[in-house]
Design a protein around this motif. Structure first.
Motif, PDB file in Angstrom:
ATOM      1  N   ILE A  29      -2.578   7.978  -9.917  1.00  0.00           N
ATOM      2  CA  ILE A  29      -2.659   6.691  -9.212  1.00  0.00           C
ATOM      3  C   ILE A  29      -1.596   6.556  -8.118  1.00  0.00           C
ATOM      4  O   ILE A  29      -1.614   5.575  -7.362  1.00  0.00           O
ATOM      5  CB  ILE A  29      -2.544   5.497 -10.190  1.00  0.00           C
ATOM      6  N   SER A  30      -0.687   7.533  -8.001  1.00  0.00           N
ATOM      7  CA  SER A  30       0.299   7.491  -6.917  1.00  0.00           C
ATOM      8  C   SER A  30      -0.275   8.006  -5.596  1.00  0.00           C
ATOM      9  O   SER A  30       0.300   7.759  -4.529  1.00  0.00           O
ATOM     10  CB  SER A  30       1.534   8.321  -7.285  1.00  0.00           C
ATOM     11  N   LEU A  31      -1.409   8.689  -5.642  1.00  0.00           N
ATOM     12  CA  LEU A  31      -1.979   9.293  -4.433  1.00  0.00           C
ATOM     13  C   LEU A  31      -2.735   8.317  -3.534  1.00  0.00           C
ATOM     14  O   LEU A  31      -2.565   8.350  -2.309  1.00  0.00           O
ATOM     15  CB  LEU A  31      -2.890  10.467  -4.822  1.00  0.00           C
ATOM     16  N   PRO A  32      -3.605   7.438  -4.064  1.00  0.00           N
ATOM     17  CA  PRO A  32      -4.384   6.549  -3.176  1.00  0.00           C
ATOM     18  C   PRO A  32      -3.553   5.693  -2.221  1.00  0.00           C
ATOM     19  O   PRO A  32      -3.933   5.560  -1.048  1.00  0.00           O
ATOM     20  CB  PRO A  32      -5.172   5.680  -4.166  1.00  0.00           C
ATOM     21  N   PRO A  33      -2.409   5.104  -2.632  1.00  0.00           N
ATOM     22  CA  PRO A  33      -1.644   4.305  -1.660  1.00  0.00           C
ATOM     23  C   PRO A  33      -1.158   5.125  -0.477  1.00  0.00           C
ATOM     24  O   PRO A  33      -1.099   4.625   0.651  1.00  0.00           O
ATOM     25  CB  PRO A  33      -0.460   3.772  -2.487  1.00  0.00           C
ATOM     26  N   LEU A  34      -0.803   6.386  -0.737  1.00  0.00           N
ATOM     27  CA  LEU A  34      -0.315   7.241   0.344  1.00  0.00           C
ATOM     28  C   LEU A  34      -1.439   7.565   1.330  1.00  0.00           C
ATOM     29  O   LEU A  34      -1.235   7.535   2.551  1.00  0.00           O
ATOM     30  CB  LEU A  34       0.255   8.531  -0.252  1.00  0.00           C
ATOM     31  N   VAL A  35      -2.613   7.863   0.820  1.00  0.00           N
ATOM     32  CA  VAL A  35      -3.767   8.136   1.682  1.00  0.00           C
ATOM     33  C   VAL A  35      -4.127   6.893   2.498  1.00  0.00           C
ATOM     34  O   VAL A  35      -4.395   6.962   3.706  1.00  0.00           O
ATOM     35  CB  VAL A  35      -4.973   8.596   0.834  1.00  0.00           C
ATOM     36  N   TYR A  36      -4.120   5.757   1.848  1.00  0.00           N
ATOM     37  CA  TYR A  36      -4.440   4.490   2.515  1.00  0.00           C
ATOM     38  C   TYR A  36      -3.463   4.195   3.646  1.00  0.00           C
ATOM     39  O   TYR A  36      -3.855   3.703   4.713  1.00  0.00           O
ATOM     40  CB  TYR A  36      -4.401   3.365   1.476  1.00  0.00           C
ATOM     41  N   THR A  37      -2.196   4.500   3.438  1.00  0.00           N
ATOM     42  CA  THR A  37      -1.163   4.223   4.427  1.00  0.00           C
ATOM     43  C   THR A  37      -1.445   4.917   5.754  1.00  0.00           C
ATOM     44  O   THR A  37      -1.276   4.328   6.825  1.00  0.00           O
ATOM     45  CB  THR A  37       0.210   4.673   3.893  1.00  0.00           C
ATOM     46  N   ALA A  63       9.418 -13.509   8.619  1.00  0.00           N
ATOM     47  CA  ALA A  63      10.505 -13.631   9.591  1.00  0.00           C
ATOM     48  C   ALA A  63      10.756 -12.385  10.431  1.00  0.00           C
ATOM     49  O   ALA A  63      11.298 -12.501  11.540  1.00  0.00           O
ATOM     50  CB  ALA A  63      11.804 -14.017   8.869  1.00  0.00           C
ATOM     51  N   TRP A  64      10.375 -11.201   9.946  1.00  0.00           N
ATOM     52  CA  TRP A  64      10.768  -9.986  10.657  1.00  0.00           C
ATOM     53  C   TRP A  64       9.595  -9.048  10.976  1.00  0.00           C
ATOM     54  O   TRP A  64       9.203  -8.907  12.118  1.00  0.00           O
ATOM     55  CB  TRP A  64      11.846  -9.238   9.872  1.00  0.00           C
ATOM     56  N   LEU A  65       9.062  -8.378   9.976  1.00  0.00           N
ATOM     57  CA  LEU A  65       8.101  -7.317  10.232  1.00  0.00           C
ATOM     58  C   LEU A  65       6.685  -7.795  10.496  1.00  0.00           C
ATOM     59  O   LEU A  65       5.911  -7.104  11.161  1.00  0.00           O
ATOM     60  CB  LEU A  65       8.077  -6.331   9.046  1.00  0.00           C
ATOM     61  N   GLY A  66       6.318  -8.928   9.965  1.00  0.00           N
ATOM     62  CA  GLY A  66       4.922  -9.356  10.052  1.00  0.00           C
ATOM     63  C   GLY A  66       4.138  -8.845   8.860  1.00  0.00           C
ATOM     64  O   GLY A  66       4.637  -8.091   8.018  1.00  0.00           O
ATOM     65  N   ARG A  67       2.860  -9.241   8.781  1.00  0.00           N
ATOM     66  CA  ARG A  67       2.053  -8.906   7.613  1.00  0.00           C
ATOM     67  C   ARG A  67       1.681  -7.426   7.564  1.00  0.00           C
ATOM     68  O   ARG A  67       1.739  -6.784   6.521  1.00  0.00           O
ATOM     69  CB  ARG A  67       0.763  -9.730   7.622  1.00  0.00           C
ATOM     70  N   LYS A  68       1.276  -6.849   8.687  1.00  0.00           N
ATOM     71  CA  LYS A  68       0.772  -5.478   8.713  1.00  0.00           C
ATOM     72  C   LYS A  68       1.861  -4.463   8.387  1.00  0.00           C
ATOM     73  O   LYS A  68       1.663  -3.575   7.534  1.00  0.00           O
ATOM     74  CB  LYS A  68       0.174  -5.175  10.093  1.00  0.00           C
ATOM     75  N   LYS A  69       3.015  -4.548   9.034  1.00  0.00           N
ATOM     76  CA  LYS A  69       4.091  -3.588   8.782  1.00  0.00           C
ATOM     77  C   LYS A  69       4.650  -3.728   7.372  1.00  0.00           C
ATOM     78  O   LYS A  69       5.063  -2.744   6.752  1.00  0.00           O
ATOM     79  CB  LYS A  69       5.196  -3.769   9.814  1.00  0.00           C
ATOM     80  N   THR A  70       4.653  -4.952   6.862  1.00  0.00           N
ATOM     81  CA  THR A  70       5.111  -5.160   5.487  1.00  0.00           C
ATOM     82  C   THR A  70       4.156  -4.500   4.503  1.00  0.00           C
ATOM     83  O   THR A  70       4.573  -3.895   3.506  1.00  0.00           O
ATOM     84  CB  THR A  70       5.234  -6.657   5.184  1.00  0.00           C
ATOM     85  N   LEU A  71       2.852  -4.603   4.762  1.00  0.00           N
ATOM     86  CA  LEU A  71       1.859  -3.939   3.924  1.00  0.00           C
ATOM     87  C   LEU A  71       2.054  -2.432   3.959  1.00  0.00           C
ATOM     88  O   LEU A  71       1.972  -1.762   2.917  1.00  0.00           O
ATOM     89  CB  LEU A  71       0.455  -4.296   4.408  1.00  0.00           C
ATOM     90  N   LEU A  72       2.319  -1.886   5.125  1.00  0.00           N
ATOM     91  CA  LEU A  72       2.563  -0.449   5.266  1.00  0.00           C
ATOM     92  C   LEU A  72       3.763  -0.017   4.424  1.00  0.00           C
ATOM     93  O   LEU A  72       3.702   0.976   3.682  1.00  0.00           O
ATOM     94  CB  LEU A  72       2.798  -0.128   6.738  1.00  0.00           C
ATOM     95  N   LEU A  73       4.845  -0.763   4.507  1.00  0.00           N
ATOM     96  CA  LEU A  73       6.053  -0.444   3.738  1.00  0.00           C
ATOM     97  C   LEU A  73       5.789  -0.531   2.248  1.00  0.00           C
ATOM     98  O   LEU A  73       6.214   0.338   1.471  1.00  0.00           O
ATOM     99  CB  LEU A  73       7.181  -1.406   4.137  1.00  0.00           C
ATOM    100  N   ALA A  74       5.080  -1.582   1.816  1.00  0.00           N
ATOM    101  CA  ALA A  74       4.803  -1.769   0.390  1.00  0.00           C
ATOM    102  C   ALA A  74       3.986  -0.612  -0.176  1.00  0.00           C
ATOM    103  O   ALA A  74       4.240  -0.141  -1.294  1.00  0.00           O
ATOM    104  CB  ALA A  74       4.078  -3.092   0.170  1.00  0.00           C
TER     105      ALA A  74
END
Length: 569
Positions: free
Chosen positions: A286-294, A188-199
């Protein structure tokens, strides 16, 4: 020259002049007709209206290099999803054993402790933990130190043993709330890509904070937050992957995305072993890879053209499709107009079904409830078998590696079977097969209480592979069961049911430390019941991806009536 000749000459000239004028008139009329025909053709071209599926099939290709890159880029987030989900296999594991302390104080080194050192240090883990309940505090210590796992650090044994299940259960409960939040946010709001970024950002943050937990209660709260944060990864990964390919590739693309989930699972033992004496270090790593991916990969991901279209952003949707077509050296015609199929057939305007709701549409509500019940059982068994690995009499790291390796053939087999078998049949048989394997494990539970049992591990691995197939197929099935304007929400509801089942499995794992047979019996029975539920769902193999609930309901009803008429005839 006579008068008659003069008159004839004048008449002939007049006739020639009139003939020429007539020819010029015919020529002008013909030119006007040609111009009208050309104008009509241009107008017809300007009215060329296509939906996303038609553009993908005609100009982009059902599955090519641009879609492959999209799938790969998006699917990296599955790695973080699996790591954060299954990290507690190591951080919250029963310690490998205990031993008596050598102390100058005789009261801290009783003869009972000394006589049971051998059984306590190298025996069955459940028995080992039970033995220390009768010892004086300070007379014994965990092998590997108190910082190896949360159970060792906070003494989650004896009367506190069920507290060990709380963090993992709250993690999955957090995932339930997160699925509802992210599903609505992405649709309804952000879309798939921005939601993935936030997650991804929230996943990295909560994972890092978890490593500083001072006690079991703060740790449980942060695991709840981490479960909430990571739940958006899987939802957006699946939808972003499947919405950019042709219909015949949806099943395979959705399945192959789970390779990255397997990669994350398989990486855990190799990260956990070097940090086996410090569970906090595992969370920090394991907290580092999501940040790099973002920051490196998410900007390269394209938003779903289907979502853009449903939200009325036709220009942006065409730009995404044009980029995909450009990879193949093609260009979309300038006169293409993107339409939602329901608009072409029902004339509903530009709303695109924004206000439609699964729960107020009868057929969709029944379908969603059935899918959620199926997901509950599959989630309970799929995650339960993984968490229950410590109750097998095998090296924990080896067991996890074998289970993770079994996901690879599960993805291959699932992808191959999806290409030619029915979704409904595959879902049912794989869930029932997992249940039968769990029941067979009971036979070897008693025999393997003191010695390693390769038959039990083999059957358990086969059961896990079947559960993995059912788990993976359930996502693809759900994507095909619902239209674009509620697809993310539907997948999120399925994910909630999977997580609800998973949230109860840690309690059964704790019971399994005392009675492995009981845990396998419950896993098996629930898997078989879940497998029978999918019989009530419709088949979706090679069915189109609809855009709105209204369109899907109308077209499926037409197909159902035609089928009934053909059956009668």
């Amino acid at each position: 020259m006579s008068c008659i000749s003069i008159i004839s000459h004048i008449r002939g000239g007049k006739t020639n002049t009139l003939s020429k004028l007539s020819q010029h008139k015919i020529h002008i009329k013909g030119a006007m007709d040609n111009e009208e025909e050309t104008t009509t053709e241009v107008l017809n071209e300007e009215k060329m209206e296509l939906n996303v599926d038609e553009i993908i099939e005609r100009y982009v290709g059902s599955f090519g290099l641009p879609q492959l890159l999209q799938v790969v880029l998006v699917s990296f987030a599955w790695v973080f999803d699996s790591q954060n989900t299954l990290v507690t296999i190591f951080t919250d594991a029963q310690p490998s054993g205990w031993r008596c302390k050598t102390s100058a104080d005789p009261s801290l080194s009783s003869s009972w402790c000394m006589n049971n050192t051998a059984s306590g240090g190298g025996g069955n883990k459940g028995q080992s933990a039970g033995h220390v309940c009768g010892l004086a505090a300070g007379s014994w210590e965990w092998i590997g130190g108190n910082s190896a796992t949360t159970i060792a650090e906070w003494d989650l044994i004896c009367h506190s043993k069920f507290l060990a299940a709380i963090p993992t259960s709250l993690f999955f409960i957090g995932s339930i709330f997160g699925c509802a939040f992210y599903g609505r946010l992405a649709d309804a709001w952000l879309g798939r890509k921005k939601t993935l970024l936030l997650a991804c950002i929230l996943t990295s943050t909560t994972t890092f904070l978890t490593s500083f937990s001072p006690n079991i209660w703060v740790y449980s709260l942060l695991r709840f937050a981490n479960g909430f944060a990571r739940s958006g990864n899987g939802i957006c990964c699946l939808v972003l992957s499947t919405e950019v390919v042709g219909r015949k590739w949806r099943g395979q693309v959705g399945q192959y995305g789970f390779f990255f989930f397997t990669a994350g699972f398989l990486s855990l033992p190799f990260i956990a072993y070097p940090t086996r004496t410090q569970w906090r270090y595992l969370y920090r790593i394991i907290s580092l890879p999501p940040l790099v991916y973002t920051f490196l990969l998410v900007p390269l991901v394209s938003e779903s053209p289907r979502w853009l279209l449903v939200r009325g952003k036709n220009k942006e949707a065409l730009e995404v499709l044009q980029r995909f077509a450009g990879w193949k050296g093609k260009k979309l015609p300038d006169n293409i107009k993107l339409i939602i199929p329901s608009q072409a057939t029902t004339g509903t305007g530009n709303e695109g079904g924004k206000n439609e709701n699964i729960w107020t549409t009868r057929w969709a509500a029944k379908r969603m409830i059935t899918m959620m019940l199926f997901g509950f059982g599959v989630g309970f068994v799929y995650y339960g078998i993984q968490l229950n690995a410590e109750n097998l009499n095998f090296n924990l790291y080896l067991t996890v590696i074998i289970n993770a390796a079994m996901e690879i053939p599960a993805v291959f087999i699932g992808g191959i079977l999806l290409s030619f078998t029915n979704r409904r049949l595959l879902s049912s048989l794989s869930a029932i097969s997992a249940g039968v394997s769990c029941l067979l494990c009971i036979i070897f539970s008693a025999a393997s209480s003191t010695t390693s049992s390769w038959p039990q591990l083999t059957i358990e691995a086969i059961g896990f592979m079947a559960a993995a197939i059912a788990f993976n197929v359930s996502y693809i099935y759900c994507v095909e069961l619902f239209p674009t304007n509620v697809r993310n929400f539907a997948v999120s509801m399925l994910r909630q049911s999977l997580m609800l089942g998973a949230s109860l499995s840690p309690l059964l794992v704790v019971v399994g430390r005392l009675s492995p047979s009981l845990s396998f019996a419950v896993f098996g029975a629930l898997a078989i019941v879940s497998g029978t539920l999918s019989v009530w769902l419709p088949e979706t193999k090679n069915a189109p991806l609809y855009e709105t609930l209204k369109q899907q309901g109308e077209e499926e009803e037409v197909k159902r009536r035609r089928l009934m008429q053909n059956t009668v005839l």
